[in-house]
Each structure stands twice: as structure tokens, then as C-alpha cells.
Design a protein around this motif. Sequence first.
Motif, PDB file in Angstrom:
ATOM      1  N   PRO A  13      28.131  30.277  15.706  1.00 39.74           N
ATOM      2  CA  PRO A  13      27.193  30.735  14.911  1.00 39.74           C
ATOM      3  C   PRO A  13      26.463  29.415  14.708  1.00 39.74           C
ATOM      4  CG  PRO A  13      29.337  30.557  13.748  1.00 39.74           C
ATOM      5  CD  PRO A  13      29.496  30.517  14.977  1.00 39.74           C
ATOM      6  N   ARG A  14      26.570  28.269  15.003  1.00 38.11           N
ATOM      7  CA  ARG A  14      26.008  26.950  15.140  1.00 38.11           C
ATOM      8  C   ARG A  14      25.757  26.574  16.499  1.00 38.11           C
ATOM      9  NH1 ARG A  14      28.197  24.167   9.704  1.00 38.11           N
ATOM     10  NH2 ARG A  14      27.404  25.656   8.261  1.00 38.11           N
ATOM     11  N   ASN A  18      22.140  29.768  19.561  1.00 36.04           N
ATOM     12  CA  ASN A  18      21.749  30.231  18.283  1.00 36.04           C
ATOM     13  C   ASN A  18      20.631  29.121  17.582  1.00 36.04           C
ATOM     14  OD1 ASN A  18      23.036  32.444  18.587  1.00 36.04           O
ATOM     15  ND2 ASN A  18      24.910  31.796  17.451  1.00 36.04           N
ATOM     16  N   GLN A  19      20.611  28.062  17.884  1.00 40.08           N
ATOM     17  CA  GLN A  19      19.623  26.972  17.146  1.00 40.08           C
ATOM     18  C   GLN A  19      18.504  27.465  17.801  1.00 40.08           C
ATOM     19  OE1 GLN A  19      20.559  22.843  17.735  1.00 40.08           O
ATOM     20  NE2 GLN A  19      19.376  22.412  16.084  1.00 40.08           N
ATOM     21  N   LEU A  21      17.209  30.151  18.961  1.00 36.72           N
ATOM     22  CA  LEU A  21      16.694  31.412  18.597  1.00 36.72           C
ATOM     23  C   LEU A  21      16.284  31.282  17.126  1.00 36.72           C
ATOM     24  CD1 LEU A  21      19.627  33.878  19.769  1.00 36.72           C
ATOM     25  CD2 LEU A  21      17.231  33.846  20.609  1.00 36.72           C
ATOM     26  N   GLN A  22      17.022  30.511  16.346  1.00 36.77           N
ATOM     27  CA  GLN A  22      16.518  30.240  14.963  1.00 36.77           C
ATOM     28  C   GLN A  22      15.027  29.398  14.728  1.00 36.77           C
ATOM     29  OE1 GLN A  22      17.891  31.524  12.275  1.00 36.77           O
ATOM     30  NE2 GLN A  22      19.447  32.682  13.489  1.00 36.77           N
ATOM     31  N   VAL A  23      14.846  28.722  15.711  1.00 30.19           N
ATOM     32  CA  VAL A  23      13.635  27.678  15.701  1.00 30.19           C
ATOM     33  C   VAL A  23      12.598  28.694  16.072  1.00 30.19           C
ATOM     34  CG1 VAL A  23      12.576  25.972  17.127  1.00 30.19           C
ATOM     35  CG2 VAL A  23      14.918  25.640  16.315  1.00 30.19           C
ATOM     36  N   LYS A  25      12.416  31.987  15.721  1.00 27.95           N
ATOM     37  CA  LYS A  25      12.443  32.757  14.459  1.00 27.95           C
ATOM     38  C   LYS A  25      11.418  32.085  13.618  1.00 27.95           C
ATOM     39  CE  LYS A  25      16.174  35.885  14.769  1.00 27.95           C
ATOM     40  NZ  LYS A  25      17.416  36.269  14.226  1.00 27.95           N
ATOM     41  N   LEU A  26      11.680  30.702  13.327  1.00 33.15           N
ATOM     42  CA  LEU A  26      10.991  29.802  12.407  1.00 33.15           C
ATOM     43  C   LEU A  26       9.609  29.812  12.660  1.00 33.15           C
ATOM     44  CD1 LEU A  26      11.042  28.173   9.797  1.00 33.15           C
ATOM     45  CD2 LEU A  26      11.705  26.470  11.298  1.00 33.15           C
ATOM     46  N   ARG A  29       7.636  32.955  12.103  1.00 30.40           N
ATOM     47  CA  ARG A  29       7.637  33.315  10.435  1.00 30.40           C
ATOM     48  C   ARG A  29       6.373  32.320  10.165  1.00 30.40           C
ATOM     49  NH1 ARG A  29      10.049  37.175  11.170  1.00 30.40           N
ATOM     50  NH2 ARG A  29      12.154  37.661  10.454  1.00 30.40           N
TER      51      ARG A  29
END
Length: 82
Positions: A13-14, A18-19, A21-23, A25-26, A29
Motif C-alpha cells: 500500500p505504500r 502506489n505513491q 499514483l497518489q501524486v 491523483k493529487l 485534484r
Amino acid sequence: MLSFFHWHATKGPRSLQNQALQVAKLEARQADLAKVRAKRDAIEARVKLMRPESVDPDMASQLVREKLGYEKVNSIVVNLPN
């Protein structure tokens, strides 16, 4: 033990994947937020023109023409298609 850490570093998860992908998405947004803020600022500027203490005569005239259909006697109306 090494495979435990390897799995978490690549698929956990970390993980780095995945990091990333989170960047992404951020960033998406934040772009959406910038658009919404710009739209809000435009609406706030228009509302400011309609407040009783600072009524803009041109804005009031435009609203009367749009909403009520009133026109000045000597005006020419040209309706453009949207």
C-alpha cells in the motif's frame, strides 16, 4: 525477510508505484480545485456588482433585459445563437 520487504516496496500500500499514483491523483485534484476557485471568484465578482451598496447600473440594466424582457425605446436588440 528480504522478500517481505521487496513485496512491500513494489506492491504494498505504500509502494513506490502506489505513491506515484497518489501524486498523480493529487495533481488532478489540485487542477480541479484551481478551476473551481476561478469559477467561484468570477461568481463572487458578479455578486459584488449586485450588492445594494455597490450596484452597477450596467449590470442592473443587463439583468432587467435578460430576466424581464424590457428594452429601452431607442435600443436595437441583436440575439445571437449560443
